[in-house]
Design a protein around this motif. Structure first.
Motif, PDB file in Angstrom:
ATOM      1  N   ALA A 142       0.830  -1.206   0.000  1.00 35.26           N
ATOM      2  CA  ALA A 142       0.000   0.000   0.000  1.00 35.26           C
ATOM      3  C   ALA A 142       0.860   1.249   0.000  1.00 35.26           C
ATOM      4  O   ALA A 142       0.561   2.230  -0.696  1.00 35.26           O
ATOM      5  CB  ALA A 142      -0.932  -0.008   1.204  1.00 35.26           C
ATOM      6  N   ARG A 143       1.925   1.210   0.777  1.00 31.74           N
ATOM      7  CA  ARG A 143       2.829   2.371   0.849  1.00 31.74           C
ATOM      8  C   ARG A 143       3.438   2.675  -0.522  1.00 31.74           C
ATOM      9  O   ARG A 143       3.668   3.854  -0.868  1.00 31.74           O
ATOM     10  CB  ARG A 143       3.916   2.093   1.875  1.00 31.74           C
ATOM     11  N   ALA A 144       3.650   1.639  -1.316  1.00 32.23           N
ATOM     12  CA  ALA A 144       4.223   1.817  -2.649  1.00 32.23           C
ATOM     13  C   ALA A 144       3.188   2.286  -3.664  1.00 32.23           C
ATOM     14  O   ALA A 144       3.536   2.912  -4.669  1.00 32.23           O
ATOM     15  CB  ALA A 144       4.858   0.506  -3.120  1.00 32.23           C
ATOM     16  N   ALA A 148      -0.492   9.703  -1.076  1.00 33.83           N
ATOM     17  CA  ALA A 148      -0.837  10.399   0.162  1.00 33.83           C
ATOM     18  C   ALA A 148      -0.434   9.536   1.359  1.00 33.83           C
ATOM     19  O   ALA A 148      -0.449   8.304   1.273  1.00 33.83           O
ATOM     20  CB  ALA A 148      -2.337  10.675   0.208  1.00 33.83           C
ATOM     21  N   PRO A 149      -0.057  10.157   2.469  1.00 35.51           N
ATOM     22  CA  PRO A 149       0.286   9.366   3.657  1.00 35.51           C
ATOM     23  C   PRO A 149      -0.902   8.517   4.112  1.00 35.51           C
ATOM     24  O   PRO A 149      -2.046   8.967   4.084  1.00 35.51           O
ATOM     25  CB  PRO A 149       0.627  10.439   4.703  1.00 35.51           C
ATOM     26  N   LEU A 150      -0.628   7.305   4.513  1.00 36.39           N
ATOM     27  CA  LEU A 150      -1.642   6.445   5.124  1.00 36.39           C
ATOM     28  C   LEU A 150      -1.487   6.577   6.628  1.00 36.39           C
ATOM     29  O   LEU A 150      -0.451   6.224   7.193  1.00 36.39           O
ATOM     30  CB  LEU A 150      -1.445   4.994   4.679  1.00 36.39           C
ATOM     31  N   VAL A 151      -2.513   7.112   7.295  1.00 35.79           N
ATOM     32  CA  VAL A 151      -2.361   7.496   8.696  1.00 35.79           C
ATOM     33  C   VAL A 151      -2.605   6.352   9.662  1.00 35.79           C
ATOM     34  O   VAL A 151      -2.283   6.465  10.849  1.00 35.79           O
ATOM     35  CB  VAL A 151      -3.277   8.681   9.070  1.00 35.79           C
ATOM     36  N   ASN A 162      -0.399 -11.739  19.592  1.00 39.73           N
ATOM     37  CA  ASN A 162       0.885 -11.171  19.205  1.00 39.73           C
ATOM     38  C   ASN A 162       0.778 -10.533  17.817  1.00 39.73           C
ATOM     39  O   ASN A 162       0.486 -11.219  16.839  1.00 39.73           O
ATOM     40  CB  ASN A 162       1.964 -12.264  19.199  1.00 39.73           C
ATOM     41  N   GLN A 163       1.020  -9.233  17.778  1.00 45.19           N
ATOM     42  CA  GLN A 163       0.983  -8.502  16.509  1.00 45.19           C
ATOM     43  C   GLN A 163       2.334  -7.855  16.212  1.00 45.19           C
ATOM     44  O   GLN A 163       2.408  -6.798  15.581  1.00 45.19           O
ATOM     45  CB  GLN A 163      -0.116  -7.429  16.554  1.00 45.19           C
ATOM     46  N   ASP A 164       3.411  -8.528  16.609  1.00 44.41           N
ATOM     47  CA  ASP A 164       4.748  -7.967  16.402  1.00 44.41           C
ATOM     48  C   ASP A 164       5.074  -7.740  14.934  1.00 44.41           C
ATOM     49  O   ASP A 164       5.764  -6.776  14.581  1.00 44.41           O
ATOM     50  CB  ASP A 164       5.813  -8.882  17.023  1.00 44.41           C
ATOM     51  N   LYS A 165       4.599  -8.625  14.058  1.00 42.83           N
ATOM     52  CA  LYS A 165       4.883  -8.446  12.630  1.00 42.83           C
ATOM     53  C   LYS A 165       4.261  -7.161  12.110  1.00 42.83           C
ATOM     54  O   LYS A 165       4.865  -6.436  11.310  1.00 42.83           O
ATOM     55  CB  LYS A 165       4.381  -9.647  11.830  1.00 42.83           C
ATOM     56  N   LEU A 166       3.049  -6.866  12.576  1.00 41.10           N
ATOM     57  CA  LEU A 166       2.398  -5.623  12.160  1.00 41.10           C
ATOM     58  C   LEU A 166       3.094  -4.407  12.768  1.00 41.10           C
ATOM     59  O   LEU A 166       3.209  -3.369  12.115  1.00 41.10           O
ATOM     60  CB  LEU A 166       0.920  -5.636  12.553  1.00 41.10           C
ATOM     61  N   LEU A 167       3.545  -4.526  14.002  1.00 40.15           N
ATOM     62  CA  LEU A 167       4.263  -3.412  14.625  1.00 40.15           C
ATOM     63  C   LEU A 167       5.563  -3.123  13.887  1.00 40.15           C
ATOM     64  O   LEU A 167       5.933  -1.965  13.681  1.00 40.15           O
ATOM     65  CB  LEU A 167       4.545  -3.726  16.096  1.00 40.15           C
ATOM     66  N   THR A 168       6.246  -4.183  13.470  1.00 43.30           N
ATOM     67  CA  THR A 168       7.470  -3.994  12.681  1.00 43.30           C
ATOM     68  C   THR A 168       7.150  -3.330  11.350  1.00 43.30           C
ATOM     69  O   THR A 168       7.851  -2.396  10.920  1.00 43.30           O
ATOM     70  CB  THR A 168       8.160  -5.344  12.436  1.00 43.30           C
ATOM     71  N   ALA A 169       6.074  -3.777  10.697  1.00 46.21           N
ATOM     72  CA  ALA A 169       5.669  -3.166   9.425  1.00 46.21           C
ATOM     73  C   ALA A 169       5.281  -1.712   9.619  1.00 46.21           C
ATOM     74  O   ALA A 169       5.534  -0.867   8.744  1.00 46.21           O
ATOM     75  CB  ALA A 169       4.514  -3.951   8.812  1.00 46.21           C
ATOM     76  N   ALA A 170       4.677  -1.398  10.754  1.00 46.54           N
ATOM     77  CA  ALA A 170       4.307  -0.005  11.029  1.00 46.54           C
ATOM     78  C   ALA A 170       5.551   0.873  11.085  1.00 46.54           C
ATOM     79  O   ALA A 170       5.570   1.992  10.553  1.00 46.54           O
ATOM     80  CB  ALA A 170       3.522   0.077  12.338  1.00 46.54           C
ATOM     81  N   THR A 171       6.588   0.373  11.717  1.00 44.11           N
ATOM     82  CA  THR A 171       7.846   1.122  11.787  1.00 44.11           C
ATOM     83  C   THR A 171       8.483   1.247  10.413  1.00 44.11           C
ATOM     84  O   THR A 171       8.965   2.319  10.028  1.00 44.11           O
ATOM     85  CB  THR A 171       8.827   0.413  12.752  1.00 44.11           C
ATOM     86  N   THR A 173       7.064   1.068   7.408  1.00 44.48           N
ATOM     87  CA  THR A 173       6.281   1.791   6.401  1.00 44.48           C
ATOM     88  C   THR A 173       5.851   3.185   6.836  1.00 44.48           C
ATOM     89  O   THR A 173       5.427   3.996   6.013  1.00 44.48           O
ATOM     90  CB  THR A 173       4.998   1.008   6.052  1.00 44.48           C
ATOM     91  N   GLY A 174       5.927   3.460   8.138  1.00 45.92           N
ATOM     92  CA  GLY A 174       5.424   4.732   8.644  1.00 45.92           C
ATOM     93  C   GLY A 174       3.913   4.776   8.727  1.00 45.92           C
ATOM     94  O   GLY A 174       3.330   5.861   8.824  1.00 45.92           O
ATOM     95  N   ILE A 175       3.265   3.609   8.709  1.00 50.19           N
ATOM     96  CA  ILE A 175       1.805   3.527   8.831  1.00 50.19           C
ATOM     97  C   ILE A 175       1.485   3.062  10.249  1.00 50.19           C
ATOM     98  O   ILE A 175       1.652   1.888  10.570  1.00 50.19           O
ATOM     99  CB  ILE A 175       1.193   2.547   7.814  1.00 50.19           C
ATOM    100  N   PRO A 176       1.031   3.955  11.131  1.00 50.81           N
ATOM    101  CA  PRO A 176       0.754   3.553  12.511  1.00 50.81           C
ATOM    102  C   PRO A 176      -0.417   2.584  12.587  1.00 50.81           C
ATOM    103  O   PRO A 176      -1.290   2.555  11.717  1.00 50.81           O
ATOM    104  CB  PRO A 176       0.401   4.877  13.202  1.00 50.81           C
ATOM    105  N   LEU A 177      -0.443   1.799  13.654  1.00 54.01           N
ATOM    106  CA  LEU A 177      -1.563   0.911  13.912  1.00 54.01           C
ATOM    107  C   LEU A 177      -2.586   1.593  14.827  1.00 54.01           C
ATOM    108  O   LEU A 177      -2.240   2.433  15.652  1.00 54.01           O
ATOM    109  CB  LEU A 177      -1.090  -0.377  14.576  1.00 54.01           C
ATOM    110  N   ALA A 178      -3.839   1.199  14.644  1.00 58.85           N
ATOM    111  CA  ALA A 178      -4.911   1.565  15.566  1.00 58.85           C
ATOM    112  C   ALA A 178      -5.628   0.283  15.940  1.00 58.85           C
ATOM    113  O   ALA A 178      -5.734  -0.642  15.130  1.00 58.85           O
ATOM    114  CB  ALA A 178      -5.883   2.555  14.921  1.00 58.85           C
TER     115      ALA A 178
END
Length: 272
Positions: A142-144, A148-151, A162-171, A173-178
Motif C-alpha cells: 500500500a505504501r508503494a 498520500a500518507p496512510l495514517v 501477538n501482533q509484532d509483525k504488524l508493529l514492525t511493518a508499522a515502523t 512503512t510509517g503507517i501507525p496501527l490503531a
C-alpha cells in the motif's frame, strides 16, 4: 506525528454495533467525558445515526475527528466515490477526517481500491486516508501504491494476540496501527494478571489493557454504552506502566486469541 497520534485522537470512540437511541446516548456520554474522535463505517449501517448524535453534542466540526470506512461491496470504479459521498451526506459533513478501506480486496489485489481511496483524498472527500485489516506485506504494498500518507492500519490489537509483525511493518512503512477489539471483547477479564497489575496503579483491568496498547504506540478504539465504562476507558493518560509490567503483559500475547478471522469473516486475509 499523524492525526491518530495527536493526544486528542489517541482515544477514539467506536460505534459498532450501536444504532438509534442507544448510539445517541453513548456518543453524548463519550463527548461529555472528552472523546473527540469517533469511528463508524458503511458496513455498520449507523452513519446517519452517528452524524445525528455528533450534531447533538453541540461540538464544533473543528473539534471532531470522524472516521468512516468504505465497504468492500463498493470497491469498484462505479461505486466507490458515490458511496463516500453518501457516507458524508449521512454523517452531515463535507469531508471525512479519516477514510479507511474496511478490508483488503478479497482475492488480494489491493491496487484498485487503494487508487480509488487516493482519488477520494485528492477530491477533498477525506482529509486523511488509511486502511484496516491489512497484513504486514499489504502495508508495504500500500505504501508503494498510494502517494498520500496512510495514517493508520486499524487492526485487532490486544494483549492476548501477538501482533509484532504488524508493529514492525508499522515502523518500516510509517503507517501507525490503531486497535479494535481492544479488550478482546471481554476475554482479557478472564485473566487475573490485568486486574492485579491495575491494583498497583489504582486502575481497572481494562484501563491497564488500554494503557498497554497506547504504550505499544497503537491508538485505541473502544465502545461501551455504560457511562462509567466510557469515562474509565478515556481516563488512561495519567499513569504509565513500568517496563516490568509491560513485559508481564507482553507475555500474555502468547495466548494467541484472535477474534476476527476467516471463521467470522470469510473474506479476511491470511493474517500474520
Amino acid at each position: 506525528m499523524t492525526i491518530y497520534f495527536e493526544k486528542t485522537y489517541q482515544r477514539s470512540f467506536g460505534t459498532f454495533p450501536l444504532t438509534g437511541q442507544e448510539l445517541h446516548d453513548a456518543v453524548l456520554a463519550a463527548a461529555e467525558v472528552g472523546y473527540r474522535a469517533f469511528d463508524t463505517a458503511q458496513m455498520y449501517g449507523n452513519e446517519a445515526d452517528t452524524g445525528a448524535a455528533l450534531r447533538a453534542t453541540g461540538l464544533s466540526r473543528d473539534e471532531l475527528c470522524i472516521t468512516t470506512k468504505v465497504d468492500i461491496a463498493n470497491f469498484s470504479e462505479e461505486a466507490f466515490l458515490p458511496s463516500v459521498e453518501e457516507s458524508l451526506k449521512k454523517l452531515m459533513i463535507d469531508q471525512a477526517d479519516v477514510l479507511l478501506l474496511h478490508w483488503p480486496t478479497p482475492g488480494g489485489d489491493i491496487r484498485l481500491s487503494l487508487e480509488l481511496l487516493q482519488q477520494a483524498h485528492d477530491r477533498g472527500l477525506a482529509r486523511h486516508i488509511g486502511v484496516s485489516n491489512y497484513t504486514a506485506q499489504m502495508m508495504h504494498d500500500a505504501r508503494a501504491i498510494v502517494d498520500a500518507p496512510l495514517v493508520t492500519n486499524q487492526v485487532e490489537f490486544h494483549p492476548l494476540l501477538n501482533q509484532d509483525k504488524l508493529l514492525t511493518a508499522a515502523t518500516e512503512t510509517g503507517i501507525p496501527l490503531a486497535s479494535y477489539c481492544s479488550v478482546a471483547r471481554g476475554e482479557v477479564f478472564k485473566h487475573a494478571i490485568f486486574g492485579e497489575i491495575g491494583e498497583t496503579y489504582g486502575k481497572s483491568a481494562a484501563q491497564v489493557v488500554l494503557r498497554w496498547i497506547l504504550q505499544k504506540g497503537v491508538s485505541i478504539n473502544t465502545m461501551s454504552t455504560n457511562p462509567a465504562n466510557i469515562a474509565a476507558n478515556f481516563d488512561v493518560m495519567d499513569f504509565t506502566l513500568s517496563s516490568i509490567d509491560m513485559a508481564r503483559i507482553e507475555d500474555m500475547t502468547r495466548t494467541g486469541y484472535r477474534i476476527v478471522g476467516k471463521d467470522l469473516v470469510p473474506y479476511a486475509p491470511d493474517f500474520d
